[in-house]
Design a protein around this motif. Structure first.
Motif, short mmCIF file in Angstrom:
data_model
loop_
_atom_site.label_atom_id
_atom_site.label_comp_id
_atom_site.label_asym_id
_atom_site.label_seq_id
_atom_site.Cartn_x
_atom_site.Cartn_y
_atom_site.Cartn_z
N ALA A 3 0.85 -1.19 0.00
CA ALA A 3 0.00 0.00 0.00
C ALA A 3 0.88 1.24 0.00
O ALA A 3 1.96 1.25 0.58
N LYS A 4 0.42 2.28 -0.66
CA LYS A 4 1.11 3.56 -0.68
C LYS A 4 0.10 4.65 -0.37
O LYS A 4 -1.08 4.56 -0.74
N LEU A 5 0.58 5.68 0.31
CA LEU A 5 -0.24 6.85 0.58
C LEU A 5 0.13 7.90 -0.46
O LEU A 5 1.27 8.37 -0.49
N LEU A 6 -0.81 8.21 -1.32
CA LEU A 6 -0.61 9.26 -2.32
C LEU A 6 -0.90 10.59 -1.65
O LEU A 6 -1.96 10.77 -1.05
N VAL A 7 0.05 11.51 -1.73
CA VAL A 7 -0.12 12.86 -1.20
C VAL A 7 0.14 13.82 -2.34
O VAL A 7 1.22 13.79 -2.94
N ALA A 8 -0.84 14.63 -2.65
CA ALA A 8 -0.68 15.64 -3.71
C ALA A 8 -1.04 17.00 -3.13
O ALA A 8 -2.15 17.19 -2.65
N VAL A 9 -0.08 17.89 -3.15
CA VAL A 9 -0.30 19.27 -2.71
C VAL A 9 -0.37 20.09 -3.98
O VAL A 9 0.62 20.19 -4.71
N VAL A 10 -1.55 20.65 -4.26
CA VAL A 10 -1.72 21.37 -5.53
C VAL A 10 -2.29 22.75 -5.28
O VAL A 10 -3.04 22.98 -4.34
N ALA A 11 -1.93 23.68 -6.16
CA ALA A 11 -2.52 25.01 -6.12
C ALA A 11 -4.02 24.86 -6.27
O ALA A 11 -4.51 23.97 -6.96
N ASP A 12 -4.75 25.72 -5.59
CA ASP A 12 -6.22 25.61 -5.54
C ASP A 12 -6.85 25.49 -6.92
O ASP A 12 -7.77 24.71 -7.12
N GLU A 13 -6.33 26.23 -7.89
CA GLU A 13 -6.93 26.20 -9.23
C GLU A 13 -6.68 24.88 -9.96
O GLU A 13 -7.30 24.61 -10.99
N LEU A 14 -5.79 24.03 -9.43
CA LEU A 14 -5.51 22.73 -10.05
C LEU A 14 -6.23 21.57 -9.37
O LEU A 14 -6.10 20.43 -9.79
N GLU A 15 -7.01 21.87 -8.33
CA GLU A 15 -7.65 20.79 -7.56
C GLU A 15 -8.54 19.91 -8.43
O GLU A 15 -8.46 18.69 -8.38
N GLU A 16 -9.40 20.51 -9.22
CA GLU A 16 -10.33 19.72 -10.03
C GLU A 16 -9.59 18.83 -11.02
O GLU A 16 -9.93 17.66 -11.19
N ALA A 17 -8.56 19.37 -11.65
CA ALA A 17 -7.77 18.57 -12.60
C ALA A 17 -7.06 17.42 -11.89
O ALA A 17 -7.00 16.31 -12.42
N ALA A 18 -6.56 17.67 -10.69
CA ALA A 18 -5.88 16.62 -9.93
C ALA A 18 -6.86 15.52 -9.54
O ALA A 18 -6.55 14.33 -9.64
N ARG A 19 -8.06 15.91 -9.11
CA ARG A 19 -9.08 14.92 -8.76
C ARG A 19 -9.45 14.08 -9.97
O ARG A 19 -9.64 12.87 -9.87
N GLU A 20 -9.56 14.71 -11.13
CA GLU A 20 -9.93 13.99 -12.35
C GLU A 20 -8.85 12.98 -12.74
O GLU A 20 -9.15 11.86 -13.13
N ILE A 21 -7.59 13.38 -12.64
CA ILE A 21 -6.49 12.45 -12.95
C ILE A 21 -6.55 11.25 -12.02
O ILE A 21 -6.45 10.10 -12.46
N ALA A 22 -6.72 11.50 -10.72
CA ALA A 22 -6.79 10.40 -9.76
C ALA A 22 -7.95 9.47 -10.07
O ALA A 22 -7.81 8.24 -10.04
N ARG A 23 -9.11 10.04 -10.39
CA ARG A 23 -10.28 9.22 -10.71
C ARG A 23 -10.05 8.39 -11.97
O ARG A 23 -10.35 7.20 -12.01
N GLU A 24 -9.49 9.01 -13.01
CA GLU A 24 -9.22 8.30 -14.26
C GLU A 24 -8.24 7.15 -14.07
O GLU A 24 -8.32 6.14 -14.76
N GLU A 25 -7.32 7.31 -13.14
CA GLU A 25 -6.29 6.28 -12.91
C GLU A 25 -6.71 5.22 -11.90
O GLU A 25 -5.93 4.33 -11.60
#
Length: 122
Positions: A3-25
Motif C-alpha cells: 500500500a502507498k499513501l498518495l499525497v498531492a499538494v496542488v494550487a487551488d486552481e488545479l484541484e479539479e484537474a488533480a481529482r480527475e487524474i486520480a479518478r481516471e487512474e
C-alpha cells in the motif's frame, strides 16, 4: 502488493484537474484538505505582501502501482514541479488495518475503465 499513501499538494486552481487524474487512474476515494502554502525564502508580491498560496492537499490510500502512476501523471500534466504549483508523491504504509490491499487491487482491475462506473446504478 504494498500500500502507498498518495499525497498531492496542488494550487487551488488545479484541484479539479488533480481529482480527475486520480479518478481516471483508479482512485475511488480521497481526502481533501484546504491549506495555505509558504515558501522559504518567502515570495513577496508587488505590494510588498508575503504570498500565502491557497492549496489543496489530496490524500488517498492506494495500491503501489496506482499511487505511483497517479503521482507521476499529476507531476507531469499539472506541471507541479514548477514554482507555486505543488507536488505529488507517495509514502510507504507499514500497516493498513481493516484493508486488504490485494483485494483492493483486484477490485480495481475487475472494474476496468472508470467510464463503466458512470453508467452503473448507485
Amino acid at each position: 502488493m504494498e500500500a502507498k499513501l498518495l499525497v498531492a499538494v496542488v494550487a487551488d486552481e488545479l484541484e479539479e484537474a488533480a481529482r480527475e487524474i486520480a479518478r481516471e487512474e483508479g482512485a475511488r476515494g480521497m481526502t481533501l484538505i484546504s491549506a495555505r502554502g509558504l515558501n522559504f525564502p518567502e515570495h513577496i508580491t508587488f505590494f510588498g505582501l508575503t504570498y500565502y498560496g491557497i492549496e489543496t492537499v489530496l490524500v488517498a490510500l492506494l495500491d503501489e502501482a496506482t499511487a505511483i502512476r497517479i503521482a507521476e501523471r499529476m507531476n507531469i500534466e499539472l506541471k507541479l514541479l514548477e514554482p507555486f504549483k505543488g507536488l505529488a508523491f507517495c509514502l510507504p504504509v507499514e500497516g493498513v488495518g481493516g484493508i486488504d490491499i490485494e483485494a483492493l487491487h483486484r477490485h480495481i482491475i475487475e472494474l476496468g475503465p472508470v467510464d463503466r462506473l458512470e453508467d452503473s446504478p448507485r
